[in-house]
Motif scaffolding. Structure first.
Motif, PDB file in Angstrom:
ATOM      1  N   ARG A  67       0.825  -1.219   0.000  1.00 46.51           N
ATOM      2  CA  ARG A  67       0.000   0.000   0.000  1.00 46.51           C
ATOM      3  C   ARG A  67       0.852   1.258   0.000  1.00 46.51           C
ATOM      4  O   ARG A  67       0.532   2.238  -0.671  1.00 46.51           O
ATOM      5  CB  ARG A  67      -0.917  -0.027   1.212  1.00 46.51           C
ATOM      6  CG  ARG A  67      -1.821   1.156   1.319  1.00 46.51           C
ATOM      7  CD  ARG A  67      -2.756   0.997   2.494  1.00 46.51           C
ATOM      8  NE  ARG A  67      -3.497   2.219   2.693  1.00 46.51           N
ATOM      9  CZ  ARG A  67      -4.086   2.542   3.816  1.00 46.51           C
ATOM     10  NH1 ARG A  67      -4.039   1.721   4.847  1.00 46.51           N
ATOM     11  NH2 ARG A  67      -4.728   3.662   3.932  1.00 46.51           N
ATOM     12  N   LEU A  68       1.945   1.242   0.767  1.00 42.30           N
ATOM     13  CA  LEU A  68       2.800   2.430   0.906  1.00 42.30           C
ATOM     14  C   LEU A  68       3.919   2.509  -0.126  1.00 42.30           C
ATOM     15  O   LEU A  68       4.644   3.499  -0.172  1.00 42.30           O
ATOM     16  CB  LEU A  68       3.428   2.455   2.308  1.00 42.30           C
ATOM     17  CG  LEU A  68       2.483   2.612   3.479  1.00 42.30           C
ATOM     18  CD1 LEU A  68       3.255   2.493   4.785  1.00 42.30           C
ATOM     19  CD2 LEU A  68       1.741   3.940   3.412  1.00 42.30           C
ATOM     20  N   ASP A  69       4.061   1.474  -0.946  1.00 38.72           N
ATOM     21  CA  ASP A  69       5.194   1.398  -1.872  1.00 38.72           C
ATOM     22  C   ASP A  69       5.432   2.662  -2.694  1.00 38.72           C
ATOM     23  O   ASP A  69       6.573   3.129  -2.759  1.00 38.72           O
ATOM     24  CB  ASP A  69       5.052   0.186  -2.790  1.00 38.72           C
ATOM     25  CG  ASP A  69       6.262   0.016  -3.683  1.00 38.72           C
ATOM     26  OD1 ASP A  69       7.368  -0.189  -3.131  1.00 38.72           O
ATOM     27  OD2 ASP A  69       6.097   0.102  -4.918  1.00 38.72           O
ATOM     28  N   PRO A  70       4.416   3.277  -3.302  1.00 44.52           N
ATOM     29  CA  PRO A  70       4.687   4.489  -4.080  1.00 44.52           C
ATOM     30  C   PRO A  70       5.316   5.612  -3.245  1.00 44.52           C
ATOM     31  O   PRO A  70       6.166   6.348  -3.730  1.00 44.52           O
ATOM     32  CB  PRO A  70       3.306   4.909  -4.603  1.00 44.52           C
ATOM     33  CG  PRO A  70       2.484   3.663  -4.565  1.00 44.52           C
ATOM     34  CD  PRO A  70       3.005   2.865  -3.402  1.00 44.52           C
ATOM     35  N   THR A  71       4.927   5.707  -1.993  1.00 48.14           N
ATOM     36  CA  THR A  71       5.489   6.731  -1.111  1.00 48.14           C
ATOM     37  C   THR A  71       6.857   6.325  -0.595  1.00 48.14           C
ATOM     38  O   THR A  71       7.796   7.135  -0.582  1.00 48.14           O
ATOM     39  CB  THR A  71       4.533   6.986   0.077  1.00 48.14           C
ATOM     40  OG1 THR A  71       3.263   7.380  -0.439  1.00 48.14           O
ATOM     41  CG2 THR A  71       5.075   8.050   0.998  1.00 48.14           C
ATOM     42  N   LEU A  72       6.998   5.067  -0.170  1.00 49.99           N
ATOM     43  CA  LEU A  72       8.270   4.613   0.394  1.00 49.99           C
ATOM     44  C   LEU A  72       9.414   4.707  -0.615  1.00 49.99           C
ATOM     45  O   LEU A  72      10.561   4.917  -0.238  1.00 49.99           O
ATOM     46  CB  LEU A  72       8.146   3.178   0.913  1.00 49.99           C
ATOM     47  CG  LEU A  72       7.230   2.974   2.119  1.00 49.99           C
ATOM     48  CD1 LEU A  72       7.149   1.500   2.474  1.00 49.99           C
ATOM     49  CD2 LEU A  72       7.688   3.805   3.302  1.00 49.99           C
ATOM     50  N   ARG A  73       9.111   4.567  -1.887  1.00 49.93           N
ATOM     51  CA  ARG A  73      10.151   4.645  -2.925  1.00 49.93           C
ATOM     52  C   ARG A  73      10.865   5.991  -2.941  1.00 49.93           C
ATOM     53  O   ARG A  73      11.977   6.103  -3.423  1.00 49.93           O
ATOM     54  CB  ARG A  73       9.553   4.380  -4.297  1.00 49.93           C
ATOM     55  CG  ARG A  73       9.165   2.949  -4.522  1.00 49.93           C
ATOM     56  CD  ARG A  73       8.521   2.799  -5.891  1.00 49.93           C
ATOM     57  NE  ARG A  73       8.063   1.445  -6.092  1.00 49.93           N
ATOM     58  CZ  ARG A  73       8.769   0.526  -6.751  1.00 49.93           C
ATOM     59  NH1 ARG A  73       9.928   0.836  -7.271  1.00 49.93           N
ATOM     60  NH2 ARG A  73       8.288  -0.687  -6.886  1.00 49.93           N
ATOM     61  N   HIS A  74      10.215   7.031  -2.406  1.00 52.85           N
ATOM     62  CA  HIS A  74      10.801   8.375  -2.391  1.00 52.85           C
ATOM     63  C   HIS A  74      11.800   8.580  -1.255  1.00 52.85           C
ATOM     64  O   HIS A  74      12.489   9.593  -1.220  1.00 52.85           O
ATOM     65  CB  HIS A  74       9.705   9.440  -2.305  1.00 52.85           C
ATOM     66  CG  HIS A  74       8.825   9.474  -3.510  1.00 52.85           C
ATOM     67  ND1 HIS A  74       9.231   9.988  -4.710  1.00 52.85           N
ATOM     68  CD2 HIS A  74       7.559   9.018  -3.692  1.00 52.85           C
ATOM     69  CE1 HIS A  74       8.257   9.870  -5.595  1.00 52.85           C
ATOM     70  NE2 HIS A  74       7.228   9.279  -4.999  1.00 52.85           N
ATOM     71  N   TYR A  75      11.868   7.642  -0.340  1.00 49.93           N
ATOM     72  CA  TYR A  75      12.751   7.778   0.823  1.00 49.93           C
ATOM     73  C   TYR A  75      13.965   6.873   0.659  1.00 49.93           C
ATOM     74  O   TYR A  75      13.845   5.655   0.696  1.00 49.93           O
ATOM     75  CB  TYR A  75      12.005   7.410   2.118  1.00 49.93           C
ATOM     76  CG  TYR A  75      10.931   8.399   2.473  1.00 49.93           C
ATOM     77  CD1 TYR A  75      11.251   9.574   3.146  1.00 49.93           C
ATOM     78  CD2 TYR A  75       9.602   8.166   2.130  1.00 49.93           C
ATOM     79  CE1 TYR A  75      10.275  10.490   3.473  1.00 49.93           C
ATOM     80  CE2 TYR A  75       8.613   9.090   2.454  1.00 49.93           C
ATOM     81  CZ  TYR A  75       8.960  10.245   3.122  1.00 49.93           C
ATOM     82  OH  TYR A  75       7.986  11.147   3.436  1.00 49.93           O
ATOM     83  N   ARG A  76      15.127   7.478   0.522  1.00 46.76           N
ATOM     84  CA  ARG A  76      16.359   6.704   0.372  1.00 46.76           C
ATOM     85  C   ARG A  76      16.691   5.926   1.639  1.00 46.76           C
ATOM     86  O   ARG A  76      17.412   4.949   1.608  1.00 46.76           O
ATOM     87  CB  ARG A  76      17.528   7.610   0.001  1.00 46.76           C
ATOM     88  CG  ARG A  76      17.876   8.607   1.094  1.00 46.76           C
ATOM     89  CD  ARG A  76      19.225   9.279   0.932  1.00 46.76           C
ATOM     90  NE  ARG A  76      19.456  10.224   2.006  1.00 46.76           N
ATOM     91  CZ  ARG A  76      19.804   9.897   3.233  1.00 46.76           C
ATOM     92  NH1 ARG A  76      19.972   8.640   3.557  1.00 46.76           N
ATOM     93  NH2 ARG A  76      19.989  10.814   4.160  1.00 46.76           N
ATOM     94  N   GLN A  77      16.125   6.338   2.775  1.00 51.07           N
ATOM     95  CA  GLN A  77      16.402   5.686   4.059  1.00 51.07           C
ATOM     96  C   GLN A  77      15.691   4.347   4.196  1.00 51.07           C
ATOM     97  O   GLN A  77      16.054   3.542   5.039  1.00 51.07           O
ATOM     98  CB  GLN A  77      15.941   6.565   5.238  1.00 51.07           C
ATOM     99  CG  GLN A  77      16.447   7.958   5.238  1.00 51.07           C
ATOM    100  CD  GLN A  77      15.493   8.898   4.496  1.00 51.07           C
ATOM    101  OE1 GLN A  77      14.879   8.554   3.498  1.00 51.07           O
ATOM    102  NE2 GLN A  77      15.400  10.117   4.988  1.00 51.07           N
ATOM    103  N   VAL A  78      14.647   4.120   3.410  1.00 50.90           N
ATOM    104  CA  VAL A  78      13.833   2.914   3.539  1.00 50.90           C
ATOM    105  C   VAL A  78      14.182   1.944   2.417  1.00 50.90           C
ATOM    106  O   VAL A  78      14.220   2.328   1.251  1.00 50.90           O
ATOM    107  CB  VAL A  78      12.325   3.254   3.485  1.00 50.90           C
ATOM    108  CG1 VAL A  78      11.480   1.981   3.612  1.00 50.90           C
ATOM    109  CG2 VAL A  78      11.962   4.261   4.559  1.00 50.90           C
TER     110      VAL A  78
END
Length: 112
Positions: A67-78
């Motif tokens: 569900r969060l994949d599109p958002t998480l892709r923007h964070y280099r920390q994750v």
């Protein structure tokens, strides 16, 4: 007190130390010493493991990650973790710490 909970990892990592201190006050979490670190448990499920200082390993669950994949892709920390349903999060700044705490809140909801 944090040093007694995590004798084998770097408790002096300032942001992870802040995370441990903060999370110990969350009523839905229980902190337990773990091999090579410390774990946080909610509803009998381990959702966070800290070892070696960085990264933190968080059990978001696979449906939540999807569900969060599109958002998480923007964070280099994750990044992905070796375990299914888990992510790794590098915590190197105060904004990383805020991200970790936000994701932990989501992990609690996903695991209860």
């Amino acid at each position: 007190m944090a040093a007694t909970l995590c004798p084998s990892w770097d408790c002096n990592a300032p942001y992870l130390t802040q995370a441990v201190t903060n999370l110990k006050t969350w009523p839905s979490l229980t902190v337990t010493p773990a091999r090579n670190g410390v774990s946080f448990i909610t509803s009998g499920q381990k959702i966070l493991h800290l070892s070696g200082g960085n990264p933190a390993h968080l059990h978001l669950t696979q449906p939540m990650i999807d569900r969060l994949d599109p958002t998480l892709r923007h964070y280099r920390q994750v990044g992905p973790s070796a375990d299914h349903g888990w992510v790794s999060i590098r915590v190197e700044s105060s904004s990383d710490l805020r991200l970790l705490l936000t994701l932990i809140s989501l992990a609690i909801k996903a695991n209860t």
